[in-house]
Enzyme design. Sequence first.
Site, PDB file in Angstrom:
ATOM      1  N   ASP A   1       0.850  -1.186   0.000  1.00  0.00           N
ATOM      2  CA  ASP A   1       0.000   0.000   0.000  1.00  0.00           C
ATOM      3  C   ASP A   1       0.894   1.247   0.000  1.00  0.00           C
ATOM      4  O   ASP A   1       1.963   1.220  -0.615  1.00  0.00           O
ATOM      5  CB  ASP A   1      -0.933  -0.030   1.222  1.00  0.00           C
ATOM      6  CG  ASP A   1      -2.280   0.616   0.942  1.00  0.00           C
ATOM      7  OD1 ASP A   1      -2.300   1.841   0.729  1.00  0.00           O
ATOM      8  OD2 ASP A   1      -3.301  -0.088   0.942  1.00  0.00           O
TER       9      ASP A   1
ATOM     10  N   SER B   1     -11.144  -0.953  -0.557  1.00  0.00           N
ATOM     11  CA  SER B   1      -9.833  -0.880   0.100  1.00  0.00           C
ATOM     12  C   SER B   1      -9.954  -1.138   1.594  1.00  0.00           C
ATOM     13  O   SER B   1      -9.007  -1.615   2.223  1.00  0.00           O
ATOM     14  CB  SER B   1      -9.207   0.507  -0.105  1.00  0.00           C
ATOM     15  OG  SER B   1      -8.686   0.650  -1.393  1.00  0.00           O
TER      16      SER B   1
ATOM     17  N   HIS C   1      -3.668   6.125   3.244  1.00  0.00           N
ATOM     18  CA  HIS C   1      -4.385   4.921   2.837  1.00  0.00           C
ATOM     19  C   HIS C   1      -3.744   3.667   3.425  1.00  0.00           C
ATOM     20  O   HIS C   1      -4.438   2.774   3.944  1.00  0.00           O
ATOM     21  CB  HIS C   1      -4.404   4.863   1.307  1.00  0.00           C
ATOM     22  CG  HIS C   1      -5.297   3.830   0.714  1.00  0.00           C
ATOM     23  ND1 HIS C   1      -4.899   2.519   0.547  1.00  0.00           N
ATOM     24  CD2 HIS C   1      -6.559   3.890   0.218  1.00  0.00           C
ATOM     25  CE1 HIS C   1      -5.879   1.829  -0.026  1.00  0.00           C
ATOM     26  NE2 HIS C   1      -6.898   2.640  -0.234  1.00  0.00           N
TER      27      HIS C   1
END
Length: 714
Positions: free
Chosen positions: A153, A528, A230
């Site tokens: 990520d 996600s 994220h």
Amino acid sequence: MGNINYLMGFKIERYEKPQEMNMRSWLCGRRPVYIVYLGEREHDDPKLVTASHHQMLESLLESKEDAQKSMIYSYKHGFSGFAALLTSSQAKKISEHPEVVHVIPNRILKLKTTRTWDYLGLSPIPTSFSSSSAKGLLHNTNMGSEAIIGVIDSGIWPESEVVNDQGFGPIPERWRGKCESGEKFDATIHCNNKLIGAKYYLDGLLADNGGIFNRTKILDFKSTRDANGHGTHTATIAGGSFVPNVSFYGLARGMVRGGAPRARIAVYKACWNIMRDDGSGTVGKCTDADIYKAFDDAMHDGVDVLSVSLGGKLPEDSEVVYLGSVAAFHAVAKGILVVAAAGNDGPGAQTVVNVAPWFLTVAATTLDRSFPTKITLGNNQTFFAESLYTGPKISTGLAFLTSTSDANVDVEGKTVLVFDSITPVVGKGAAGRCDGFPCIYTDYELGTDILQYIRTTRSPTVRISAAKTLTGLPATTKVAAFSCRGPNSVSPAILKPDIAAPGVSILAAVSPRDPEAHNGFGLLSGTSMSTPVVSGIVALLKSLHPDWSPAAIRSALVTTAWRTSPSGEPIFAEGSNKKLADPFDYGGGLVNPEKAAKPGLVYDMGIEGYINYMCSAGYKDSSISRVLGKKTICPTPEPSVLDINLPSITIPNLEQEVTLTRTVTNVGPIKSVYKAVVESPLGINLTVSPTTLVFSSAAKSVLTYTVKAKTSHE
């Protein structure tokens, strides 16, 4: 001599400009990056694998120096291949080499919880959805203390409390990874017994940007530190440590933790915080070359599960061409389950991505939690919509926007009605913020009523009260509108998505640099977020059943999933036309962790099953042989894709009677009897033979049955 940095695989002295200029001169021709995939490794020694890559490239470029400058990455642990700067003619020439499976250009991919675990019945204390005792999957696995979760990520914010290692034992001896220092990331300080791996991959991105880390474009740290947020969010959901009394401006207050709160986390930063082309903000971007290297290292390091919240766009490439899929295949072949996002381009049909059968592909649902906001229109109609607004009551004008609205629509000083936002509302001081303006997020049913008022009123207005947190009815489980749907566009006989998990308004840690963060935490939505929910559960299952294959774990999850909400309410699928959810929306259903720990039967599959899939899909023997690193000949007659031993049956075209087989492995009590219960879809006749499976001993734990399907329509 100045400090030493590593860029594009070359050691560069910070103050010795001539060497830096030579490298940039090589890149000035803007040769694109190509990835040369060679299949399984021919040598166990990584040094020999890399040497063979340099030799192949040197033969192509006819210069040892040019080969060294051209090489971006050598993939040498989980499989064999390399990324290099090549012209299109050079790429074409090397693709004709007999050892090369395929050559593809480097692409840019995009990145696609206080209530979650209680809602799923996975709690260290009893809940209304879990067993009456505190013993269960968390207790039986010591909360995943021996599991290692790999997250590919945008990095990690290492000071976050979610990676504290208080009470953790030593790092598992089998771990072979490491932490790398970099900009504002000191491996000796920031890694611990929780965060045990931290690596970053930048060379593929730089090669596509002239070899320069342009800080006006790349708003990130040259290290594993996460500027985007994220990666920190997804890592928290999968394996974050306990952090009490967390909220988002008072909303969703509770204990934040991951699915496997004592699991170890290894972070592979392959995605970077990049300024949008129009300068309107940043977005997470990742290149194939960097992602491929992250997979390669993770396989070497010893992770148990890989959580990958990213993917390509439709139409998706075939499984033996799309590099992420190929890398995932090698990971699964080595016993590492790869959990991937279904994508956020729903609710249209055939939008799901990461569709290869070796992925565990995850859709997103809502929780039984909402943030109702009282909305009163100028005509005194009152509604309750979703918002994260926590300020005083406000009155504003009201407007309507869609993704295709005219840019001249006046929204100055107004609140905007939004139907199609992936992340409904974030922020404080307004009803929420969608791309910089205050907004209300509603479903289509409620939004249509508000839109009718807007379109029939000269100067529409709205009064908005602060949101509150509500759990339980009337809020219930729905497949999110943004969650991508099946059928599978590459291979319709392979059901995708596989499973669903909560992915709407999930509270977890983020980067403090995120303008929408509150005390280092944020509410985000997307597949996600649902992906690491399942990754955390997989880590627990792997701890409980270390001998289970990736296919067995997937089967356990799919066959035990809820097809209603945990409280027994129907699961609907959001969209322009609300309907009951079906397997093309949520696969097997909503993930049920405790049931998955004891599935009774599993549909297991090893490498031979995936070979049969490739054969049934029409891949050549030579291509499959290169992928596997050994001579492979597809059986005759060609295997049927319908016989791939998945925990689902999908028949794209039922014009004639079809007979297919499934093989089940008993992982429950040694002496067990299972009887078939057939619920045929409307207009379909199904016959199962035999109707009873008797497992009489440990030696007789694998049995096969057949299913005949035919249409009852003339």
